[in-house]
Design a protein around this motif. Structure first.
Motif, PDB file in Angstrom:
ATOM      1  N   GLU A 194       0.826  -1.209   0.000  1.00 53.50           N
ATOM      2  CA  GLU A 194       0.000   0.000   0.000  1.00 53.50           C
ATOM      3  C   GLU A 194       0.855   1.252   0.000  1.00 53.50           C
ATOM      4  N   ALA A 195       1.932   1.239   0.759  1.00 52.76           N
ATOM      5  CA  ALA A 195       2.826   2.394   0.792  1.00 52.76           C
ATOM      6  C   ALA A 195       3.926   2.099   1.783  1.00 52.76           C
ATOM      7  N   ALA A 196       4.953   2.902   1.771  1.00 46.77           N
ATOM      8  CA  ALA A 196       5.968   2.810   2.804  1.00 46.77           C
ATOM      9  C   ALA A 196       5.347   3.142   4.141  1.00 46.77           C
ATOM     10  N   ASP A 197       5.897   2.543   5.202  1.00 49.58           N
ATOM     11  CA  ASP A 197       5.274   2.674   6.514  1.00 49.58           C
ATOM     12  C   ASP A 197       5.038   4.114   6.908  1.00 49.58           C
ATOM     13  N   ASN A 198       6.049   4.932   6.763  1.00 49.79           N
ATOM     14  CA  ASN A 198       5.939   6.304   7.232  1.00 49.79           C
ATOM     15  C   ASN A 198       5.993   7.334   6.116  1.00 49.79           C
ATOM     16  N   GLY A 199       6.114   6.902   4.875  1.00 47.65           N
ATOM     17  CA  GLY A 199       6.134   7.846   3.771  1.00 47.65           C
ATOM     18  C   GLY A 199       7.481   8.538   3.643  1.00 47.65           C
ATOM     19  N   PRO A 200       7.595   9.445   2.669  1.00 46.46           N
ATOM     20  CA  PRO A 200       8.862  10.150   2.443  1.00 46.46           C
ATOM     21  C   PRO A 200       9.150  11.147   3.563  1.00 46.46           C
ATOM     22  N   ALA A 201      10.417  11.477   3.712  1.00 48.99           N
ATOM     23  CA  ALA A 201      10.823  12.456   4.721  1.00 48.99           C
ATOM     24  C   ALA A 201      10.633  13.861   4.154  1.00 48.99           C
ATOM     25  N   LEU A 202       9.780  14.646   4.804  1.00 54.92           N
ATOM     26  CA  LEU A 202       9.481  16.001   4.349  1.00 54.92           C
ATOM     27  C   LEU A 202       9.556  16.967   5.523  1.00 54.92           C
ATOM     28  N   PRO A 215       4.489  21.307   7.383  1.00 55.43           N
ATOM     29  CA  PRO A 215       3.945  22.663   7.177  1.00 55.43           C
ATOM     30  C   PRO A 215       4.245  23.592   8.348  1.00 55.43           C
ATOM     31  N   GLY A 216       4.218  23.051   9.570  1.00 51.45           N
ATOM     32  CA  GLY A 216       4.516  23.890  10.732  1.00 51.45           C
ATOM     33  C   GLY A 216       5.930  24.431  10.702  1.00 51.45           C
ATOM     34  N   THR A 217       6.889  23.549  10.371  1.00 54.86           N
ATOM     35  CA  THR A 217       8.289  23.993  10.275  1.00 54.86           C
ATOM     36  C   THR A 217       8.451  25.045   9.192  1.00 54.86           C
ATOM     37  N   ILE A 218       7.829  24.811   8.040  1.00 55.08           N
ATOM     38  CA  ILE A 218       7.925  25.765   6.935  1.00 55.08           C
ATOM     39  C   ILE A 218       7.311  27.100   7.316  1.00 55.08           C
ATOM     40  N   ALA A 219       6.148  27.062   7.984  1.00 60.61           N
ATOM     41  CA  ALA A 219       5.471  28.303   8.362  1.00 60.61           C
ATOM     42  C   ALA A 219       6.302  29.107   9.362  1.00 60.61           C
ATOM     43  N   LEU A 258      12.868  25.151   1.955  1.00 57.59           N
ATOM     44  CA  LEU A 258      12.324  23.924   2.535  1.00 57.59           C
ATOM     45  C   LEU A 258      11.189  23.375   1.686  1.00 57.59           C
ATOM     46  N   MET A 259      10.299  24.259   1.225  1.00 61.76           N
ATOM     47  CA  MET A 259       9.208  23.810   0.366  1.00 61.76           C
ATOM     48  C   MET A 259       9.757  23.261  -0.948  1.00 61.76           C
ATOM     49  N   LEU A 260      10.793  23.906  -1.485  1.00 61.10           N
ATOM     50  CA  LEU A 260      11.401  23.440  -2.728  1.00 61.10           C
ATOM     51  C   LEU A 260      11.980  22.038  -2.557  1.00 61.10           C
ATOM     52  N   LEU A 261      12.649  21.787  -1.443  1.00 60.78           N
ATOM     53  CA  LEU A 261      13.206  20.454  -1.190  1.00 60.78           C
ATOM     54  C   LEU A 261      12.101  19.410  -1.122  1.00 60.78           C
ATOM     55  N   ASN A 262      10.970  19.767  -0.489  1.00 63.05           N
ATOM     56  CA  ASN A 262       9.831  18.843  -0.435  1.00 63.05           C
ATOM     57  C   ASN A 262       9.321  18.519  -1.840  1.00 63.05           C
ATOM     58  N   LEU A 263       9.135  19.545  -2.653  1.00 60.76           N
ATOM     59  CA  LEU A 263       8.585  19.358  -3.991  1.00 60.76           C
ATOM     60  C   LEU A 263       9.525  18.535  -4.875  1.00 60.76           C
ATOM     61  N   LEU A 264      10.816  18.793  -4.766  1.00 63.74           N
ATOM     62  CA  LEU A 264      11.771  18.027  -5.565  1.00 63.74           C
ATOM     63  C   LEU A 264      11.818  16.571  -5.112  1.00 63.74           C
ATOM     64  N   ARG A 265      11.703  16.342  -3.812  1.00 64.02           N
ATOM     65  CA  ARG A 265      11.712  14.969  -3.306  1.00 64.02           C
ATOM     66  C   ARG A 265      10.520  14.182  -3.830  1.00 64.02           C
ATOM     67  N   TYR A 297       3.883  11.161   5.895  1.00 67.74           N
ATOM     68  CA  TYR A 297       5.290  11.488   5.664  1.00 67.74           C
ATOM     69  C   TYR A 297       6.027  11.499   6.990  1.00 67.74           C
ATOM     70  N   GLN A 298       7.336  11.404   6.907  1.00 66.33           N
ATOM     71  CA  GLN A 298       8.189  11.525   8.089  1.00 66.33           C
ATOM     72  C   GLN A 298       8.643  12.977   8.208  1.00 66.33           C
ATOM     73  N   ALA A 299       8.437  13.562   9.372  1.00 58.08           N
ATOM     74  CA  ALA A 299       8.830  14.959   9.572  1.00 58.08           C
ATOM     75  C   ALA A 299      10.346  15.052   9.749  1.00 58.08           C
ATOM     76  N   ARG A 300      10.973  15.861   8.918  1.00 60.05           N
ATOM     77  CA  ARG A 300      12.413  16.056   9.026  1.00 60.05           C
ATOM     78  C   ARG A 300      12.723  17.036  10.160  1.00 60.05           C
ATOM     79  N   SER A 301      13.924  16.934  10.690  1.00 61.84           N
ATOM     80  CA  SER A 301      14.319  17.772  11.817  1.00 61.84           C
ATOM     81  C   SER A 301      14.311  19.251  11.446  1.00 61.84           C
ATOM     82  N   TRP A 302      13.836  20.087  12.391  1.00 57.64           N
ATOM     83  CA  TRP A 302      13.760  21.529  12.147  1.00 57.64           C
ATOM     84  C   TRP A 302      15.040  22.249  12.550  1.00 57.64           C
ATOM     85  N   LEU A 303      15.952  21.564  13.287  1.00 59.27           N
ATOM     86  CA  LEU A 303      17.131  22.255  13.813  1.00 59.27           C
ATOM     87  C   LEU A 303      18.090  22.730  12.720  1.00 59.27           C
TER      88      LEU A 303
END
Length: 213
Positions: A83-91, A94-98, A111-118, A179-185
């Motif tokens: 059906e899909a990968a367990d946790n989806g792609p790492a992105l 929206p909270g981090t981007i905002a 950050l949004m560009l990296l998400n879209l390219l991924r 999706y998997q949330a990538r680190s905001w640090l």
């Protein structure tokens, strides 16, 4: 070979759309069958004119590279299409981007560009780049031609960009997905470095900066 057309015919619309939204996680034949079934049901799929040839070409390549099928008596029962990968792609979420966009909208754009390219949303990436150029040009025009307070202009630009990224680009090009949330640090550190760089650049261009003589 698995009969993807028959398999997709029994799936609901939402699940078929998930094959398109997350096509990087599925076989090209499965995504192509989902696309065909959605069209058969009368749904309009955005970008289908470019998407279908891409999927058909990838499916042909995959089929030509596949090893010859073993006789039916020698094959184990084929597993179901995952059906899909367990946790989806790492992105980046929206909270981090905002939050980082409110500090500096170019960082949110990156950050949004990296998400879209991924996710291979190249049309969204191109739109984001064009939007960033327009916003930066408007930002400079307001500062140089209207003499507005740079703090006010910067804050308004950042908030406007954050709203566009989260409430326009994300729903249209990414949508509701696992999706998997990538680190905001790391982006936070980059944000502060970029803000400092932009302040130095603005000062060198003669843009008035509060507290700088």
């Amino acid at each position: 070979m698995e009969d993807y057309a028959a398999k997709m015919a029994g799936k609901p619309d939402a699940e078929l759309q998930r094959y398109l939204d997350r096509r990087a996680e599925y076989r090209e034949e499965a995504v192509l069958a989902a696309l065909t079934e959605l069209e058969r049901r009368g749904h309009v799929v955005p970008g289908v004119a470019a998407l279908r040839p891409e999927l058909e070409a990838a499916a042909r390549v995959a089929a030509s590279a596949a090893p010859p099928a073993a006789p039916s008596w020698a094959r184990a029962e084929e597993p179901e299409e995952p059906e899909a990968a367990d946790n989806g792609p790492a992105l980046y979420s929206p909270g981090t981007i905002a939050i980082l966009s409110v500090l500096s909208y170019p960082v949110g754009a990156v950050l949004m560009l990296l998400n879209l390219l991924r996710l291979r949303r190249y049309g969204g990436a191109a739109l984001l780049l064009a939007l960033s150029v327009v916003m930066f040009s408007a930002h400079l025009w307001l500062l140089f031609n209207l003499g507005l307070n740079p703090n006010v202009v910067g804050l308004c630009s950042n908030i406007a960009a954050a709203l566009i990224y989260v409430f326009v680009l994300w729903p249209y090009f990414i949508g509701a997905r696992t999706y998997q949330a990538r680190s905001w640090l790391p982006p936070l550190i980059i944000t502060f470095a970029l803000v400092l760089l932009l302040m130095m650049l603005a000062q060198s261009m003669g843009v008035p900066m509060p507290g700088l003589k």
